[in-house]
Design a protein around this motif. Structure first.
Motif, PDB file in Angstrom:
ATOM      1  N   GLN A   1       0.823  -1.309  -0.128  1.00  0.00           N
ATOM      2  CA  GLN A   1      -0.036  -0.058   0.021  1.00  0.00           C
ATOM      3  C   GLN A   1       0.760   1.134  -0.004  1.00  0.00           C
ATOM      4  N   GLY A   2       2.166   1.055  -0.359  1.00  0.00           N
ATOM      5  CA  GLY A   2       2.915   2.146  -0.389  1.00  0.00           C
ATOM      6  C   GLY A   2       3.377   3.090   1.013  1.00  0.00           C
ATOM      7  N   THR A   3       3.472   2.037   1.941  1.00  0.00           N
ATOM      8  CA  THR A   3       3.941   2.866   3.287  1.00  0.00           C
ATOM      9  C   THR A   3       5.290   3.413   3.273  1.00  0.00           C
ATOM     10  N   GLN A   4       5.422   4.654   3.801  1.00  0.00           N
ATOM     11  CA  GLN A   4       6.810   5.285   3.762  1.00  0.00           C
ATOM     12  C   GLN A   4       8.075   4.491   5.005  1.00  0.00           C
ATOM     13  N   GLY A   5       8.595   3.668   4.556  1.00  0.00           N
ATOM     14  CA  GLY A   5       9.712   3.327   5.333  1.00  0.00           C
ATOM     15  C   GLY A   5      10.828   4.303   5.741  1.00  0.00           C
ATOM     16  N   GLU A   6      11.593   3.666   6.680  1.00  0.00           N
ATOM     17  CA  GLU A   6      12.829   4.983   7.103  1.00  0.00           C
ATOM     18  C   GLU A   6      13.893   4.550   6.233  1.00  0.00           C
ATOM     19  N   VAL A   7      14.419   5.443   5.932  1.00  0.00           N
ATOM     20  CA  VAL A   7      15.734   5.626   5.049  1.00  0.00           C
ATOM     21  C   VAL A   7      16.830   6.877   5.658  1.00  0.00           C
ATOM     22  N   THR A   8      17.968   6.508   5.588  1.00  0.00           N
ATOM     23  CA  THR A   8      18.883   7.553   5.868  1.00  0.00           C
ATOM     24  C   THR A   8      19.322   8.588   4.904  1.00  0.00           C
ATOM     25  N   LEU A   9      18.993   8.162   3.450  1.00  0.00           N
ATOM     26  CA  LEU A   9      19.234   8.905   2.293  1.00  0.00           C
ATOM     27  C   LEU A   9      18.297  10.368   2.363  1.00  0.00           C
ATOM     28  N   PRO A  10      18.735  11.335   1.615  1.00  0.00           N
ATOM     29  CA  PRO A  10      17.796  12.673   1.685  1.00  0.00           C
ATOM     30  C   PRO A  10      16.773  12.130   0.957  1.00  0.00           C
ATOM     31  N   ASN A  11      16.649  11.309  -0.149  1.00  0.00           N
ATOM     32  CA  ASN A  11      15.710  11.065  -0.897  1.00  0.00           C
ATOM     33  C   ASN A  11      14.629  10.131  -0.111  1.00  0.00           C
ATOM     34  N   THR A  12      13.722  10.761   0.547  1.00  0.00           N
ATOM     35  CA  THR A  12      12.675   9.983   1.523  1.00  0.00           C
ATOM     36  C   THR A  12      11.591   9.323   0.709  1.00  0.00           C
ATOM     37  N   SER A  13      11.570   9.483  -0.719  1.00  0.00           N
ATOM     38  CA  SER A  13      10.757   8.637  -1.366  1.00  0.00           C
ATOM     39  C   SER A  13      11.459   7.231  -1.754  1.00  0.00           C
ATOM     40  N   ALA A  14      12.852   7.215  -1.628  1.00  0.00           N
ATOM     41  CA  ALA A  14      13.481   5.829  -1.454  1.00  0.00           C
ATOM     42  C   ALA A  14      13.153   4.845  -0.564  1.00  0.00           C
ATOM     43  N   GLY A  15      12.396   5.445   0.463  1.00  0.00           N
ATOM     44  CA  GLY A  15      11.741   4.699   1.695  1.00  0.00           C
ATOM     45  C   GLY A  15      10.442   4.011   1.225  1.00  0.00           C
ATOM     46  N   VAL A  16       9.922   4.164   0.139  1.00  0.00           N
ATOM     47  CA  VAL A  16       8.671   3.504  -0.387  1.00  0.00           C
ATOM     48  C   VAL A  16       9.031   2.443  -1.526  1.00  0.00           C
TER      49      VAL A  16
END
Ligand code: HEM
Length: 355
Positions: free
Chosen positions: A55-70
């Motif tokens: 369902q496209g939940t936003q996961g946690e990433v340490t990259l500036p590009n937060t959409s990489a966490g989807v």
């Protein structure tokens, strides 16, 4: 001599351990009683975890590009299904419908002739700057339309005919043309707006013109000023559609920069709508693409009718945008109030010549 059985035993032990790890311990580690290790999405079970990912939940990433966490952006599926499904299909029917409507109109009405025949005397309809604005806007629009339709339908229509290599080369070239000529279109649009907006404000005579259907099917010619009500409708469709298509085009040209839809929805919410404003960057792009295509197809259909009536469909019309001079009988039949205005201006100038 002793080393060989030891090595064989050691090897067997390794294989047995590997089999044990794979068959028994592997699943046991991956599914610890249905609990997801780490709880990174707050999920309580495997099924729940993958449902959230899907369902496209936003996961946690340490990259500036937060959409990489989807991991999976489900709207992407909806967007692709809409673009390649109803948008393409209804788009094709709309364009085909416009061509059929124009052909049917030509079959029923034929070419609209100058009723009284050409007088052989002309009157200036559009100055050079007006024709420049029109052709800048029109020329760029036509190329934008062709290259845009290639992006939407080329792979189904052109690629099977010319082959993948030629199609790739043409499409790449078309894509550059599409991006750069959009600037020419915007300049032409702005210029046409500045030059013609005063002539496109509503007037009493527009109502009469509309009630009489513009005299399109009969031989009557309801009075009109410089632009009749039909042309005013075209003008505003081109202006509003042109601005809208330009904005969504800018959003596509500068991806993830504009938040166009979130801003537009926020504005619409002020006047009573209830639209979502927390759109993700990907949703912004998907909405921009769909809107750009829908408005483009609609405008192209309208312009097909305009091109017909401005060229083949009406005797004497093209001259207005060709030489800028139209036959005075044509002008009297289609824009009688405008001719009266121009003649009154000429008379006033003759009475008070410049010193
Ligand atoms: C490419 C073929 C085209 C032809 C032959 C053509 C022809 C014409 C002609 C003859 C007129 C003047 C009508 C009059 O004297 O009353 C006109 C006006 C106009 N054209 Fe075009 N045109 C073309 C394309 C376009 C395109 C692509 C657009 C917009 C994207 C456009 C927008 C307009 C507008 C807004 C007007 C003024 C309002 C009107 O007369 O309807 N034209 N065109």
């Amino acid at each position: 001599m002793i080393a060989r059985p030891v090595a064989a035993l050691f090897g067997l032990a390794v294989v047995l351990l590997a089999v044990f790890a794979t068959v028994v311990a592997g699943p046991a580690l991956a599914q610890t009683g249905g609990q997801v290790p780490g709880q990174s999405l707050g999920a309580t079970s495997d099924a729940e975890f993958w449902r959230q990912v899907r369902q496209g939940t936003q996961g946690e990433v340490t990259l500036p590009n937060t959409s990489a966490g989807v991991l999976i952006q489900s709207e992407g599926d909806n967007w692709r299904a809409a673009r390649n499904g109803p948008v393409s299909t209804y788009g094709a029917w709309t364009l085909l419908g416009a061509v059929i409507a124009v052909a049917a109109f030509f079959a029923v009405r034929g070419r609209i002739r100058i009723h009284e025949g050409p007088a052989g005397v002309t009157i200036e309809r559009f100055k050079a700057i007006e024709r420049f604005a029109h052709w800048l806007m029109a020329g760029s629009f036509v190329i934008l339309a062709i290259t845009g339709l290639n992006i939407l339908y080329g792979r189904y229509v052109l690629k099977p005919v010319i082959g993948p290599d030629a199609f790739a080369a043409i499409t790449l070239f078309g894509k550059y043309a599409h991006n750069y000529l959009s600037l020419a279109f915007m300049v032409g649009l702005l210029l046409a707006f500045v030059l013609w907006v005063v002539h496109n404000l509503p007037h009493r005579s527009d109502l009469v013109w509309m009630i009489k259907g513009g005299g399109i099917l009969g031989s009557a010619h309801p009075p009109a000023r410089k632009f009749n009500a039909g042309q005013k409708i075209l003008f505003w469709l081109v202006m509003l559609g042109g601005v809208s298509i330009s904005l969504s085009g800018i959003s596509l040209m500068f991806p993830f920069e504009t938040a166009l839809f979130a801003k537009t929805f926020a504005l619409l919410n002020v006047v009573g709508f209830d639209l979502p404003t927390n759109l993700s960057a990907m949703q912004e792009m998907q909405l921009s693409q769909l809107w750009h295509t829908i408005v483009a197809v609609f405008l192209i259909a309208v312009i097909i009718a305009h091109i017909y009536i401005g060229s083949l469909g009406m005797e004497g019309a093209f001259d207005a945008m060709g030489s800028g001079q139209v036959d005075v009988n044509w002008a009297r039949e289609h824009h009688s109030l405008w001719v009266e205005e121009v003649e009154a201006q000429h008379a006033a100038r003759r009475e008070s010549p410049a010193e």
